[in-house]
Structures are given as C-alpha cells and as structure tokens.
Design a protein around this motif. Structure first.
Motif, mmCIF file in Angstrom:
data_model
loop_
_atom_site.group_PDB
_atom_site.id
_atom_site.type_symbol
_atom_site.label_atom_id
_atom_site.label_comp_id
_atom_site.label_asym_id
_atom_site.label_seq_id
_atom_site.Cartn_x
_atom_site.Cartn_y
_atom_site.Cartn_z
ATOM 1 N N MET A 17 0.848 -1.181 0.000
ATOM 2 C CA MET A 17 0.000 0.000 0.000
ATOM 3 C C MET A 17 0.885 1.234 0.000
ATOM 4 S SD MET A 17 -3.015 0.782 2.613
ATOM 5 C CE MET A 17 -3.977 2.204 2.464
ATOM 6 N N GLU A 18 0.507 2.179 -0.842
ATOM 7 C CA GLU A 18 1.289 3.395 -1.003
ATOM 8 C C GLU A 18 0.993 4.355 0.134
ATOM 9 O OE1 GLU A 18 1.425 7.024 -4.137
ATOM 10 O OE2 GLU A 18 1.131 5.025 -4.951
ATOM 11 N N LYS A 19 2.056 5.012 0.646
ATOM 12 C CA LYS A 19 1.915 5.980 1.733
ATOM 13 C C LYS A 19 1.308 7.272 1.181
ATOM 14 C CE LYS A 19 4.708 8.776 4.841
ATOM 15 N NZ LYS A 19 6.044 9.184 5.217
ATOM 16 N N VAL A 20 0.215 7.720 1.796
ATOM 17 C CA VAL A 20 -0.427 8.963 1.374
ATOM 18 C C VAL A 20 0.159 10.094 2.215
ATOM 19 C CG1 VAL A 20 -2.618 10.180 1.135
ATOM 20 C CG2 VAL A 20 -2.528 7.708 0.839
ATOM 21 N N VAL A 21 0.725 11.114 1.538
ATOM 22 C CA VAL A 21 1.337 12.234 2.258
ATOM 23 C C VAL A 21 0.377 13.416 2.270
ATOM 24 C CG1 VAL A 21 3.723 11.563 1.800
ATOM 25 C CG2 VAL A 21 2.543 13.040 0.189
ATOM 26 N N CYS A 22 0.615 14.291 3.206
ATOM 27 C CA CYS A 22 -0.270 15.447 3.438
ATOM 28 C C CYS A 22 -0.301 16.368 2.222
ATOM 29 C CB CYS A 22 0.193 16.195 4.677
ATOM 30 S SG CYS A 22 -0.660 17.733 4.997
ATOM 31 N N GLY A 23 0.808 16.865 1.807
ATOM 32 C CA GLY A 23 0.857 17.735 0.639
ATOM 33 C C GLY A 23 0.652 19.207 0.919
ATOM 34 N N ALA A 24 0.300 19.582 2.129
ATOM 35 C CA ALA A 24 0.152 21.002 2.450
ATOM 36 C C ALA A 24 1.519 21.660 2.391
ATOM 37 C CB ALA A 24 -0.442 21.167 3.843
ATOM 38 N N GLU A 25 1.572 22.902 1.928
ATOM 39 C CA GLU A 25 2.855 23.593 1.844
ATOM 40 C C GLU A 25 3.265 24.088 3.222
ATOM 41 O OE1 GLU A 25 2.995 26.723 -1.008
ATOM 42 O OE2 GLU A 25 2.505 25.396 -2.678
ATOM 43 N N THR A 26 4.542 23.886 3.556
ATOM 44 C CA THR A 26 5.044 24.369 4.833
ATOM 45 C C THR A 26 5.317 25.860 4.722
ATOM 46 O OG1 THR A 26 7.318 23.829 4.235
ATOM 47 C CG2 THR A 26 6.095 22.143 5.445
ATOM 48 N N LYS A 27 5.147 26.578 5.816
ATOM 49 C CA LYS A 27 5.336 28.022 5.800
ATOM 50 C C LYS A 27 6.806 28.394 5.597
ATOM 51 C CE LYS A 27 1.503 29.425 8.741
ATOM 52 N NZ LYS A 27 1.125 30.071 9.988
ATOM 53 N N ARG A 28 7.675 27.656 6.233
ATOM 54 C CA ARG A 28 9.086 28.018 6.229
ATOM 55 C C ARG A 28 9.726 27.845 4.860
ATOM 56 N NH1 ARG A 28 13.335 24.885 9.486
ATOM 57 N NH2 ARG A 28 11.710 23.400 9.122
ATOM 58 N N THR A 29 9.559 26.688 4.246
ATOM 59 C CA THR A 29 10.258 26.396 2.990
ATOM 60 C C THR A 29 9.345 26.465 1.775
ATOM 61 O OG1 THR A 29 9.834 24.029 3.163
ATOM 62 C CG2 THR A 29 11.858 24.865 4.197
ATOM 63 N N GLY A 30 8.061 26.306 1.970
ATOM 64 C CA GLY A 30 7.135 26.287 0.842
ATOM 65 C C GLY A 30 7.051 24.921 0.176
ATOM 66 N N ASN A 31 7.803 23.954 0.693
ATOM 67 C CA ASN A 31 7.776 22.595 0.154
ATOM 68 C C ASN A 31 6.560 21.846 0.677
ATOM 69 O OD1 ASN A 31 10.229 23.070 -1.099
ATOM 70 N ND2 ASN A 31 11.404 22.333 0.659
ATOM 71 N N PRO A 32 6.106 20.823 -0.050
ATOM 72 C CA PRO A 32 4.966 20.031 0.444
ATOM 73 C C PRO A 32 5.325 19.280 1.726
ATOM 74 C CG PRO A 32 5.398 19.581 -1.871
ATOM 75 C CD PRO A 32 6.523 20.411 -1.378
ATOM 76 N N CYS A 33 4.368 19.198 2.624
ATOM 77 C CA CYS A 33 4.544 18.444 3.862
ATOM 78 C C CYS A 33 4.606 16.960 3.519
ATOM 79 C CB CYS A 33 3.372 18.731 4.796
ATOM 80 S SG CYS A 33 3.338 17.744 6.292
ATOM 81 N N GLN A 34 5.506 16.232 4.147
ATOM 82 C CA GLN A 34 5.695 14.816 3.838
ATOM 83 C C GLN A 34 5.131 13.903 4.918
ATOM 84 O OE1 GLN A 34 7.071 13.679 0.846
ATOM 85 N NE2 GLN A 34 6.777 15.859 0.397
ATOM 86 N N ARG A 35 4.386 14.466 5.863
ATOM 87 C CA ARG A 35 3.824 13.632 6.928
ATOM 88 C C ARG A 35 2.683 12.781 6.382
ATOM 89 N NH1 ARG A 35 5.079 15.545 12.247
ATOM 90 N NH2 ARG A 35 3.243 14.444 12.959
ATOM 91 N N ARG A 36 2.385 11.703 7.103
ATOM 92 C CA ARG A 36 1.323 10.791 6.684
ATOM 93 C C ARG A 36 -0.030 11.476 6.851
ATOM 94 N NH1 ARG A 36 -1.916 7.310 9.288
ATOM 95 N NH2 ARG A 36 -0.915 7.599 11.279
ATOM 96 N N ALA A 37 -0.834 11.402 5.819
ATOM 97 C CA ALA A 37 -2.150 12.041 5.825
ATOM 98 C C ALA A 37 -3.168 11.162 6.531
ATOM 99 C CB ALA A 37 -2.599 12.315 4.400
ATOM 100 N N LEU A 38 -4.141 11.781 7.139
ATOM 101 C CA LEU A 38 -5.260 11.081 7.749
ATOM 102 C C LEU A 38 -6.345 10.894 6.691
ATOM 103 C CD1 LEU A 38 -5.330 13.093 11.099
ATOM 104 C CD2 LEU A 38 -4.359 10.823 10.727
ATOM 105 N N GLU A 39 -7.515 10.449 7.111
ATOM 106 C CA GLU A 39 -8.610 10.198 6.167
ATOM 107 C C GLU A 39 -9.009 11.444 5.391
ATOM 108 O OE1 GLU A 39 -11.888 8.487 8.247
ATOM 109 O OE2 GLU A 39 -10.677 6.864 9.071
ATOM 110 N N SER A 40 -8.855 12.628 6.005
ATOM 111 C CA SER A 40 -9.270 13.866 5.351
ATOM 112 C C SER A 40 -8.285 14.322 4.275
ATOM 113 C CB SER A 40 -9.429 14.972 6.388
ATOM 114 O OG SER A 40 -8.181 15.245 6.986
#
Length: 174
Positions: free
Chosen positions: A1-24
């Motif tokens: 199963m593929e890990k689903v990442v959050c994808g929200a942009e971080t304020k500091r770097t502007g890069n996508p967040c790499q944390r594991r996403a929840l159901e939302s």
C-alpha cells in the motif's frame, strides 16, 4: 500500500509536507484531525464570556448582558440628546479605562509582571485618553452650538417684541 502524504505547503520552505495524511487528506498538523465543533449552539455558548484573547480591553466587545449591574444602570440612563450621548460615550471610555487600570494593577502585583502587557495597557490608556479628549472637545462644540442657537432664538424673540412695540406706537400715534 502506497503511503499517502499530506501535501500542504510548509510556511518556512514552501515545500509540500511529507507527513502521513489522515482520512481527510491532511496530516494532524495541517487540519486533518479537526472537523470543528459538532454542535454549533453548544460551541457558541462555550465562547460566551471567553476573555482568553483579551489584552488591554480597549477594543473589547461590550454587550449589555455581559455588563455588571452597575454598568447596566449606566447604559439605561442613555439619552438621545447629543450632549447626553457624548457624555455616555465618555462614560463608556471611563469604564474601559477602569478595567484596564484593574488589569494593570493585577499584572503589576505578580512576581514576574509581563512588561509587554504592561506597555500595551499603558498605550491603550493613552489612546483612550485621547479619545476622551476628542469627546470632550465635541461636547464643547455641541454646547457652543446650542448656546448660539439659544441666543439666536432669544434675539428673534426680542426682535418680535420690538416689532410689536413699534406697531403699538404707530397705532397709538395715528
């Protein structure tokens, strides 16, 4: 199963967040866990009287049901006369200043008073004093206008009486 990442942009770097996403689709840091209050009325009631964000009280929302009995009596005495309205605004400023001074005294008595808060309270008092002076000037201007109008009415009355006197004299002389 593929890990689903959050994808929200971080304020500091502007890069996508790499944390594991929840159901939302977002991680718990970017709003994935909170769905807000379920019962809106219960939430509204829980916020009533919340003073957590209150700093100086200069811009505090004051609703009638949140006033003390003494303050409610002051508000009930408000008139529609411009002078009285200005006086009541001055009274509200006095209440705000009193509340700020009480917060100042409480903070000053702490072992380690918060100097930023004390400075904020002092600045708020200064601004409120300026507003109070503006209201006092406005009251003076309204009082001067009223006095001028009153004198105008009195002058008109005197002129009418003089005309009546002249009319009588002319009738008697003819």
């Amino acid at each position: 199963m593929e890990k689903v990442v959050c994808g929200a942009e971080t304020k500091r770097t502007g890069n996508p967040c790499q944390r594991r996403a929840l159901e939302s689709g977002r991680c718990k840091l970017h709003g994935g866990k909170s769905t807000g209050p379920k019962d809106k009325e219960k939430h509204r009631q829980s916020l009533k009287g919340n003073k957590n964000a209150l700093k100086t009280g200069e811009y505090e929302t004051i609703s009638f049901d949140a006033l003390s009995e003494e303050e409610q009596e002051l508000i009930k005495q408000v008139s529609d006369d411009p002078k009285e309205l200005i006086k009541s605004n001055i009274g509200v400023l006095e209440i705000r200043q009193r509340r700020i001074l009480l917060r100042y005294a409480v903070e000053k008595q702490k072992k380690k008073p918060n100097s930023k808060l004390l400075n904020s309270l002092e600045e708020a008092l200064t601004r409120l004093s300026g507003k109070e002076l503006d209201y006092i000037r406005e009251l003076h201007n309204v009082s001067a206008e009223t006095t001028d109008n009153d004198n105008g009415s009195l002058d008109t009355f005197i002129d009418i009486m003089a005309d009546i006197r002249d009319l009588r004299k002319s009738r008697i002389g003819s």
